[in-house]
Design a protein around this motif. Sequence first.
Motif, PDB file in Angstrom:
ATOM      1  N   GLU A  86       0.834  -1.193   0.000  1.00 19.85           N
ATOM      2  CA  GLU A  86       0.000   0.000   0.000  1.00 19.85           C
ATOM      3  C   GLU A  86       0.874   1.250   0.000  1.00 19.85           C
ATOM      4  OE1 GLU A  86      -2.516   0.709   3.469  1.00 19.85           O
ATOM      5  OE2 GLU A  86      -4.207   0.790   2.082  1.00 19.85           O
ATOM      6  N   PRO A  87       0.536   2.265  -0.786  1.00 16.15           N
ATOM      7  CA  PRO A  87       1.328   3.498  -0.767  1.00 16.15           C
ATOM      8  C   PRO A  87       1.115   4.264   0.528  1.00 16.15           C
ATOM      9  CG  PRO A  87      -0.589   3.764  -2.167  1.00 16.15           C
ATOM     10  CD  PRO A  87      -0.548   2.316  -1.771  1.00 16.15           C
ATOM     11  N   LYS A  88       1.989   5.210   0.779  1.00 12.45           N
ATOM     12  CA  LYS A  88       1.954   5.967   2.033  1.00 12.45           C
ATOM     13  C   LYS A  88       0.653   6.742   2.204  1.00 12.45           C
ATOM     14  CE  LYS A  88       4.463   9.549   4.590  1.00 12.45           C
ATOM     15  NZ  LYS A  88       5.640  10.447   4.594  1.00 12.45           N
ATOM     16  N   THR A  89       0.137   7.321   1.143  1.00  8.79           N
ATOM     17  CA  THR A  89      -1.089   8.122   1.243  1.00  8.79           C
ATOM     18  C   THR A  89      -2.147   7.544   0.304  1.00  8.79           C
ATOM     19  OG1 THR A  89      -0.193   9.683  -0.396  1.00  8.79           O
ATOM     20  CG2 THR A  89       0.104  10.235   1.926  1.00  8.79           C
ATOM     21  N   PRO A  90      -2.756   6.430   0.672  1.00  9.63           N
ATOM     22  CA  PRO A  90      -3.725   5.759  -0.204  1.00  9.63           C
ATOM     23  C   PRO A  90      -5.044   6.502  -0.253  1.00  9.63           C
ATOM     24  CG  PRO A  90      -3.680   4.682   1.922  1.00  9.63           C
ATOM     25  CD  PRO A  90      -2.600   5.746   1.965  1.00  9.63           C
ATOM     26  N   GLY A  91      -5.968   5.950  -1.009  1.00 10.98           N
ATOM     27  CA  GLY A  91      -7.273   6.580  -1.126  1.00 10.98           C
ATOM     28  C   GLY A  91      -7.967   6.745   0.213  1.00 10.98           C
ATOM     29  N   GLU A  92      -7.743   5.809   1.132  1.00 15.04           N
ATOM     30  CA  GLU A  92      -8.371   5.900   2.443  1.00 15.04           C
ATOM     31  C   GLU A  92      -7.933   7.146   3.198  1.00 15.04           C
ATOM     32  OE1 GLU A  92      -8.659   1.738   1.098  1.00 15.04           O
ATOM     33  OE2 GLU A  92      -7.043   3.216   1.143  1.00 15.04           O
ATOM     34  N   GLU A  93      -6.715   7.602   2.936  1.00  7.84           N
ATOM     35  CA  GLU A  93      -6.247   8.828   3.576  1.00  7.84           C
ATOM     36  C   GLU A  93      -7.076  10.023   3.119  1.00  7.84           C
ATOM     37  OE1 GLU A  93      -3.237  11.255   5.727  1.00  7.84           O
ATOM     38  OE2 GLU A  93      -4.343   9.382   5.945  1.00  7.84           O
ATOM     39  N   GLY A  94      -7.386  10.069   1.837  1.00  7.81           N
ATOM     40  CA  GLY A  94      -8.249  11.134   1.330  1.00  7.81           C
ATOM     41  C   GLY A  94      -9.678  11.011   1.827  1.00  7.81           C
ATOM     42  N   LEU A  95     -10.177   9.779   1.936  1.00 10.95           N
ATOM     43  CA  LEU A  95     -11.530   9.565   2.446  1.00 10.95           C
ATOM     44  C   LEU A  95     -11.654  10.092   3.870  1.00 10.95           C
ATOM     45  CD1 LEU A  95     -14.374   8.387   2.523  1.00 10.95           C
ATOM     46  CD2 LEU A  95     -13.366   6.136   2.987  1.00 10.95           C
ATOM     47  N   ARG A  96     -10.663   9.845   4.707  1.00  5.52           N
ATOM     48  CA  ARG A  96     -10.726  10.342   6.085  1.00  5.52           C
ATOM     49  C   ARG A  96     -10.802  11.867   6.111  1.00  5.52           C
ATOM     50  NH1 ARG A  96      -6.453   6.417   6.589  1.00  5.52           N
ATOM     51  NH2 ARG A  96      -7.274   4.485   7.435  1.00  5.52           N
ATOM     52  N   ASP A  97     -10.044  12.511   5.257  1.00  2.03           N
ATOM     53  CA  ASP A  97     -10.110  13.971   5.210  1.00  2.03           C
ATOM     54  C   ASP A  97     -11.497  14.449   4.800  1.00  2.03           C
ATOM     55  OD1 ASP A  97      -7.609  14.714   6.138  1.00  2.03           O
ATOM     56  OD2 ASP A  97      -6.678  14.661   4.166  1.00  2.03           O
ATOM     57  N   HIS A  98     -12.116  13.749   3.847  1.00  6.23           N
ATOM     58  CA  HIS A  98     -13.467  14.141   3.442  1.00  6.23           C
ATOM     59  C   HIS A  98     -14.456  13.972   4.588  1.00  6.23           C
ATOM     60  CE1 HIS A  98     -13.404  15.407  -0.729  1.00  6.23           C
ATOM     61  NE2 HIS A  98     -12.525  14.462  -0.997  1.00  6.23           N
ATOM     62  N   LEU A  99     -14.324  12.892   5.348  1.00  8.18           N
ATOM     63  CA  LEU A  99     -15.215  12.691   6.491  1.00  8.18           C
ATOM     64  C   LEU A  99     -15.037  13.800   7.521  1.00  8.18           C
ATOM     65  CD1 LEU A  99     -14.813   8.827   6.916  1.00  8.18           C
ATOM     66  CD2 LEU A  99     -16.829  10.038   6.046  1.00  8.18           C
ATOM     67  N   ILE A 100     -13.801  14.226   7.737  1.00  9.38           N
ATOM     68  CA  ILE A 100     -13.543  15.310   8.692  1.00  9.38           C
ATOM     69  C   ILE A 100     -14.067  16.634   8.149  1.00  9.38           C
ATOM     70  CG2 ILE A 100     -11.741  16.615   9.899  1.00  9.38           C
ATOM     71  CD1 ILE A 100     -10.066  13.968   9.787  1.00  9.38           C
ATOM     72  N   MET A 101     -13.865  16.903   6.868  1.00 12.69           N
ATOM     73  CA  MET A 101     -14.378  18.147   6.291  1.00 12.69           C
ATOM     74  C   MET A 101     -15.900  18.192   6.341  1.00 12.69           C
ATOM     75  SD  MET A 101     -11.865  19.177   3.106  1.00 12.69           S
ATOM     76  CE  MET A 101     -11.943  17.608   2.239  1.00 12.69           C
ATOM     77  N   GLU A 102     -16.541  17.066   6.129  1.00 16.12           N
ATOM     78  CA  GLU A 102     -18.005  17.044   6.225  1.00 16.12           C
ATOM     79  C   GLU A 102     -18.454  17.336   7.654  1.00 16.12           C
ATOM     80  OE1 GLU A 102     -18.545  13.987   2.438  1.00 16.12           O
ATOM     81  OE2 GLU A 102     -18.885  13.244   4.479  1.00 16.12           O
ATOM     82  N   ALA A 103     -17.689  16.869   8.632  1.00 15.37           N
ATOM     83  CA  ALA A 103     -18.004  17.201  10.031  1.00 15.37           C
ATOM     84  C   ALA A 103     -17.770  18.685  10.305  1.00 15.37           C
ATOM     85  CB  ALA A 103     -17.152  16.348  10.973  1.00 15.37           C
ATOM     86  N   ILE A 104     -16.750  19.261   9.687  1.00 11.82           N
ATOM     87  CA  ILE A 104     -16.483  20.693   9.842  1.00 11.82           C
ATOM     88  C   ILE A 104     -17.644  21.510   9.291  1.00 11.82           C
ATOM     89  CG2 ILE A 104     -15.022  22.590   8.995  1.00 11.82           C
ATOM     90  CD1 ILE A 104     -12.639  20.662   9.252  1.00 11.82           C
ATOM     91  N   TYR A 105     -18.106  21.173   8.097  1.00 13.23           N
ATOM     92  CA  TYR A 105     -19.251  21.879   7.516  1.00 13.23           C
ATOM     93  C   TYR A 105     -20.490  21.710   8.393  1.00 13.23           C
ATOM     94  CZ  TYR A 105     -16.894  22.820   3.034  1.00 13.23           C
ATOM     95  OH  TYR A 105     -16.060  23.285   2.056  1.00 13.23           O
ATOM     96  N   GLN A 106     -20.705  20.510   8.907  1.00 17.34           N
ATOM     97  CA  GLN A 106     -21.858  20.269   9.775  1.00 17.34           C
ATOM     98  C   GLN A 106     -21.762  21.113  11.043  1.00 17.34           C
ATOM     99  OE1 GLN A 106     -22.361  16.180  11.008  1.00 17.34           O
ATOM    100  NE2 GLN A 106     -24.047  16.664  12.399  1.00 17.34           N
TER     101      GLN A 106
END
Length: 418
Positions: free
Chosen positions: A377-397
């Motif tokens: 697995e690479p150092k910054t896989p797709g799951e790393e980006g998914l976590r950021d999206h989940l956090i950003m959605e919480a920020i907007y909420q």
Amino acid sequence: MVHIHGDSPLTGEEKAAADTLADDPSRRRFLGQAGLLGLGLASQSLAQNLAPTEKPSTPPEQRQPQSPEQRLGWAVVGLGEFALGQVLPALREARKSRLVALVSGSPEKARRVAEQNGVSPKNIYTYRNFDSIRDNPGIDVVYLVLPNGLHAEYSVRASRAGKHVMSEKPMATSSAEARQMIDAARTAGKKLMIAYRAQFEPRHVEVARLTQARVLGQPRQMMGEFVQNMGDPKQWRLDRELAGGGSLPDIGLYPLNFSRFVMGAEPTEVMAQIFTSPSDPRFREVEDRVAFTLQFPDGVVGSFMSGYSSHRSARFRVMSERGWADLDPAFQYEGNRLRVGRRVGQQEGTDQREVENKSQFVLEIDELSSAILENREPKTPGEEGLRDHLIMEAIYQSAREHRPVQPLGLAAVAGRRT
């Protein structure tokens, strides 16, 4: 001149949109909507364990690219200023990666860039015939340098074509799109990596090392900002459909993701406010300023700011029990500066840290090639980006509801963590 991501109406990754899908009638409305069819003093180290772990320099023989047959072939999708100024030069310097194909909506521009970079004319593609890359065994990896709103579609199509994918950040415009990208890569048995360049920049890596090793004691607080003054209200970054949001997913993502990298942990709670002038024509669809606080385990708190209407500034600081680590400027392509302060007995000192000036772009590109060659697995896989999206959605909420919010689903996201 050193450019920071998006520091003028059509600089950096923004200009990638200028040649995106220009020959695809079903997509011209995107370009039309976006208005893009026309175009400290150094001192001795305060303590031995403050010394950087990197060697002062890399032996020349270790910097040389491997032979062509030992390097993976990359196709760059989108030929804007960022691709031309950062991605293509990095591919020329990379040890395990090389440029073999181009995808552009401007055939004339693509031919010119291909000539300059030794790319065969038969390896030039348009957005209309993009899917035919499946028939080119010389293409191993596709690097998406497109507006955010196009990442998911072209990532999924590249995975279905049997290619590994590097996507610029943010990886998508929502967590739902991010999951589509991850699922498509998994189904195809291919790698998906998000280009979080700060996780490869040597000074940023050193801040994470100092923090996680508790060299300066227990971390207590983090502060960061990435703000700039956006110009043309018609640019695609101010179009919600193309950008997915305003300053938060564009430049606020830098301190957000870097704070997670520094801590090696996920935030347990977020609190946010959004400030947008209703009379400013730039912000009819996306937000301007976002102030957000992330609470991490052990009581560590990070306070961050992003904005599209202030003079440019990009800084990040970690404050610990016995000292601090400061990046100012931070998040630039070049010229980032790291200072470390520490109290020893009754004396305080500041050390401007010098680390090897490796290219963050070369390092991240070769990381994906290495992961493919080593089947890991690479150092910054797709799951790393998914976590950021989940956090950003919480920020907007949190900003909408004026209350603290716990990001949902972080623990359930599989894959490598920072």
